[in-house]
Motif scaffolding. Structure first.
Motif, PDB file in Angstrom:
ATOM      1  N   ARG A 137     -16.038   5.188   4.754  1.00  0.00           N
ATOM      2  CA  ARG A 137     -14.598   5.400   4.922  1.00  0.00           C
ATOM      3  C   ARG A 137     -13.831   5.064   3.642  1.00  0.00           C
ATOM      4  O   ARG A 137     -12.899   5.777   3.272  1.00  0.00           O
ATOM      5  CB  ARG A 137     -14.073   4.577   6.091  1.00  0.00           C
ATOM      6  CG  ARG A 137     -12.597   4.754   6.321  1.00  0.00           C
ATOM      7  CD  ARG A 137     -12.141   4.167   7.647  1.00  0.00           C
ATOM      8  NE  ARG A 137     -10.720   4.009   7.726  1.00  0.00           N
ATOM      9  CZ  ARG A 137      -9.850   4.985   7.925  1.00  0.00           C
ATOM     10  NH1 ARG A 137     -10.288   6.224   8.068  1.00  0.00           N
ATOM     11  NH2 ARG A 137      -8.567   4.754   7.980  1.00  0.00           N
ATOM     12  N   PRO A 169     -11.758   2.136  -4.626  1.00  0.00           N
ATOM     13  CA  PRO A 169     -12.149   1.783  -3.255  1.00  0.00           C
ATOM     14  C   PRO A 169     -12.381   0.275  -3.115  1.00  0.00           C
ATOM     15  O   PRO A 169     -12.749  -0.398  -4.074  1.00  0.00           O
ATOM     16  CB  PRO A 169     -13.456   2.553  -3.059  1.00  0.00           C
ATOM     17  CG  PRO A 169     -14.026   2.656  -4.429  1.00  0.00           C
ATOM     18  CD  PRO A 169     -12.848   2.770  -5.360  1.00  0.00           C
ATOM     19  N   GLN A 187       0.825  -1.210   0.000  1.00  0.00           N
ATOM     20  CA  GLN A 187       0.000   0.000   0.000  1.00  0.00           C
ATOM     21  C   GLN A 187       0.862   1.264   0.000  1.00  0.00           C
ATOM     22  O   GLN A 187       0.339   2.362   0.143  1.00  0.00           O
ATOM     23  CB  GLN A 187      -0.924   0.011   1.225  1.00  0.00           C
ATOM     24  CG  GLN A 187      -2.040  -1.011   1.175  1.00  0.00           C
ATOM     25  CD  GLN A 187      -3.054  -0.705   0.099  1.00  0.00           C
ATOM     26  OE1 GLN A 187      -2.945  -1.207  -1.023  1.00  0.00           O
ATOM     27  NE2 GLN A 187      -4.035   0.111   0.420  1.00  0.00           N
ATOM     28  N   MET A 203      -9.014  11.045  -1.343  1.00  0.00           N
ATOM     29  CA  MET A 203      -7.863  11.580  -0.607  1.00  0.00           C
ATOM     30  C   MET A 203      -6.567  10.898  -1.038  1.00  0.00           C
ATOM     31  O   MET A 203      -5.550  11.556  -1.240  1.00  0.00           O
ATOM     32  CB  MET A 203      -8.082  11.377   0.896  1.00  0.00           C
ATOM     33  CG  MET A 203      -7.133  12.141   1.793  1.00  0.00           C
ATOM     34  SD  MET A 203      -5.603  11.319   2.265  1.00  0.00           S
ATOM     35  CE  MET A 203      -6.140   9.792   2.945  1.00  0.00           C
ATOM     36  N   THR A 204      -6.602   9.590  -1.228  1.00  0.00           N
ATOM     37  CA  THR A 204      -5.409   8.858  -1.646  1.00  0.00           C
ATOM     38  C   THR A 204      -4.965   9.298  -3.035  1.00  0.00           C
ATOM     39  O   THR A 204      -3.776   9.495  -3.285  1.00  0.00           O
ATOM     40  CB  THR A 204      -5.692   7.341  -1.632  1.00  0.00           C
ATOM     41  OG1 THR A 204      -6.087   6.969  -0.322  1.00  0.00           O
ATOM     42  CG2 THR A 204      -4.463   6.557  -2.029  1.00  0.00           C
ATOM     43  N   GLN A 209     -14.239   7.888   1.278  1.00  0.00           N
ATOM     44  CA  GLN A 209     -13.477   9.061   1.711  1.00  0.00           C
ATOM     45  C   GLN A 209     -11.999   8.897   1.364  1.00  0.00           C
ATOM     46  O   GLN A 209     -11.358   9.833   0.871  1.00  0.00           O
ATOM     47  CB  GLN A 209     -13.620   9.259   3.215  1.00  0.00           C
ATOM     48  CG  GLN A 209     -14.981   9.704   3.659  1.00  0.00           C
ATOM     49  CD  GLN A 209     -15.135   9.648   5.173  1.00  0.00           C
ATOM     50  OE1 GLN A 209     -14.371   8.993   5.863  1.00  0.00           O
ATOM     51  NE2 GLN A 209     -16.147  10.344   5.680  1.00  0.00           N
ATOM     52  N   GLN A 210     -11.470   7.725   1.633  1.00  0.00           N
ATOM     53  CA  GLN A 210     -10.048   7.472   1.395  1.00  0.00           C
ATOM     54  C   GLN A 210      -9.711   7.428  -0.093  1.00  0.00           C
ATOM     55  O   GLN A 210      -8.581   7.703  -0.481  1.00  0.00           O
ATOM     56  CB  GLN A 210      -9.625   6.150   2.053  1.00  0.00           C
ATOM     57  CG  GLN A 210      -9.720   6.154   3.555  1.00  0.00           C
ATOM     58  CD  GLN A 210      -8.755   7.139   4.180  1.00  0.00           C
ATOM     59  OE1 GLN A 210      -7.610   7.243   3.775  1.00  0.00           O
ATOM     60  NE2 GLN A 210      -9.229   7.871   5.172  1.00  0.00           N
ATOM     61  N   TRP A 211     -10.676   7.099  -0.928  1.00  0.00           N
ATOM     62  CA  TRP A 211     -10.478   6.974  -2.361  1.00  0.00           C
ATOM     63  C   TRP A 211      -9.979   8.290  -2.976  1.00  0.00           C
ATOM     64  O   TRP A 211      -8.917   8.352  -3.582  1.00  0.00           O
ATOM     65  CB  TRP A 211     -11.799   6.541  -2.979  1.00  0.00           C
ATOM     66  CG  TRP A 211     -11.825   6.295  -4.442  1.00  0.00           C
ATOM     67  CD1 TRP A 211     -10.765   6.069  -5.263  1.00  0.00           C
ATOM     68  CD2 TRP A 211     -12.980   6.233  -5.270  1.00  0.00           C
ATOM     69  NE1 TRP A 211     -11.191   5.870  -6.537  1.00  0.00           N
ATOM     70  CE2 TRP A 211     -12.556   5.962  -6.562  1.00  0.00           C
ATOM     71  CE3 TRP A 211     -14.336   6.380  -5.028  1.00  0.00           C
ATOM     72  CZ2 TRP A 211     -13.439   5.831  -7.638  1.00  0.00           C
ATOM     73  CZ3 TRP A 211     -15.205   6.243  -6.085  1.00  0.00           C
ATOM     74  CH2 TRP A 211     -14.770   5.970  -7.373  1.00  0.00           C
ATOM     75  N   ASP A 264      -8.369   0.543   2.836  1.00  0.00           N
ATOM     76  CA  ASP A 264      -9.692   0.769   2.263  1.00  0.00           C
ATOM     77  C   ASP A 264      -9.648   0.988   0.758  1.00  0.00           C
ATOM     78  O   ASP A 264     -10.699   1.047   0.120  1.00  0.00           O
ATOM     79  CB  ASP A 264     -10.350   1.981   2.928  1.00  0.00           C
ATOM     80  CG  ASP A 264     -10.588   1.758   4.409  1.00  0.00           C
ATOM     81  OD1 ASP A 264     -11.052   0.669   4.765  1.00  0.00           O
ATOM     82  OD2 ASP A 264     -10.293   2.670   5.198  1.00  0.00           O
ATOM     83  N   VAL A 265      -8.461   1.163   0.176  1.00  0.00           N
ATOM     84  CA  VAL A 265      -8.341   1.427  -1.261  1.00  0.00           C
ATOM     85  C   VAL A 265      -7.363   0.436  -1.896  1.00  0.00           C
ATOM     86  O   VAL A 265      -6.507  -0.127  -1.223  1.00  0.00           O
ATOM     87  CB  VAL A 265      -7.875   2.875  -1.545  1.00  0.00           C
ATOM     88  CG1 VAL A 265      -8.905   3.877  -1.115  1.00  0.00           C
ATOM     89  CG2 VAL A 265      -6.548   3.165  -0.897  1.00  0.00           C
ATOM     90  N   ALA A 286      -1.014   4.227   1.887  1.00  0.00           N
ATOM     91  CA  ALA A 286      -2.466   4.325   1.866  1.00  0.00           C
ATOM     92  C   ALA A 286      -3.071   3.331   2.855  1.00  0.00           C
ATOM     93  O   ALA A 286      -2.427   2.361   3.254  1.00  0.00           O
ATOM     94  CB  ALA A 286      -2.989   4.052   0.465  1.00  0.00           C
ATOM     95  N   THR A 287      -4.315   3.582   3.239  1.00  0.00           N
ATOM     96  CA  THR A 287      -5.018   2.665   4.135  1.00  0.00           C
ATOM     97  C   THR A 287      -5.459   1.431   3.346  1.00  0.00           C
ATOM     98  O   THR A 287      -5.384   1.400   2.113  1.00  0.00           O
ATOM     99  CB  THR A 287      -6.251   3.350   4.747  1.00  0.00           C
ATOM    100  OG1 THR A 287      -7.139   3.715   3.687  1.00  0.00           O
ATOM    101  CG2 THR A 287      -5.863   4.577   5.539  1.00  0.00           C
TER     102      THR A 287
END
Length: 177
Positions: free
Chosen positions: A60, A54, A22, A67-68, A63-65, A40-41, A37-38
């Motif tokens: 979440r 995602p 990641q 932002m990443t 949201q992370q999609w 979540d993606v 990255a988290t």
């Protein structure tokens, strides 16, 4: 749906990226930066294009999609061209000078303010009333500029203080006789 996240990231010429789990590591003429990255993606690379998707439909993950994707694009911009914030000083007797790694600010206090410049950022004073903050990390450049501005924020009556270049300061009228 994320409108930003849907767009693939095109890395600028002269910039190479590598994906390890990641973690995305980007190398360019100005240096190397990485972002983890988290979970979540999902990140995929195809040549000089990075795509983010995602995992699932949770809030979440969505949201992370976006932002990443923005973080990866900022890595590419940072190592290729860098980021820059310009500040201007207004006020009688207010001035700035750089001596080595210390920014000396005369801002109307009884003493000079010595601001130590952190590593990873370069600060220059082309004129006594202008300060330029440059670096490859957008967050660090913005934070250093905000910390410098915090020493004397522009006041609304005369407009004296340190402001971002082009910033509009709402002026108040003051006392009436």
């Amino acid at each position: 749906m994320s409108r930003i996240g849907k767009k693939p990231v095109e890395l600028p010429s002269g910039v190479s990226a590598s994906l390890n789990g990641q973690t995305v590591e980007v190398k360019g003429p100005k240096g190397t930066r990485s972002f983890t990255a988290t979970d979540d993606v999902t990140i995929t690379m195809d040549g000089n294009t990075v795509t983010v998707a995602p995992r699932g439909t949770s809030k979440r993950a969505r949201q992370q999609w976006g932002m990443t994707r923005s973080m990866i694009e900022n890595l590419g911009v940072g190592v290729s061209t860098g980021f820059k914030k310009e500040l201007e000083i207004q006020g009688v007797g207010y001035r700035a000078a750089i001596q080595g790694n210390i920014l000396k600010l005369s801002l109307g206090y009884s003493h000079e303010v010595n601001f130590e410049v952190p590593a990873g950022v370069t600060v220059a004073c082309p004129k006594q009333t202008e300060i330029t903050v440059e670096g490859i990390d957008q967050q660090l450049v913005g934070q250093v500029a905000a910390n410098i501005r915090e020493w004397r924020r522009p006041e609304p009556y005369k407009g004296k203080g340190i402001r971002y270049k082009g910033e509009f300061i709402f002026r108040k009228e003051g006392k009436k006789k």
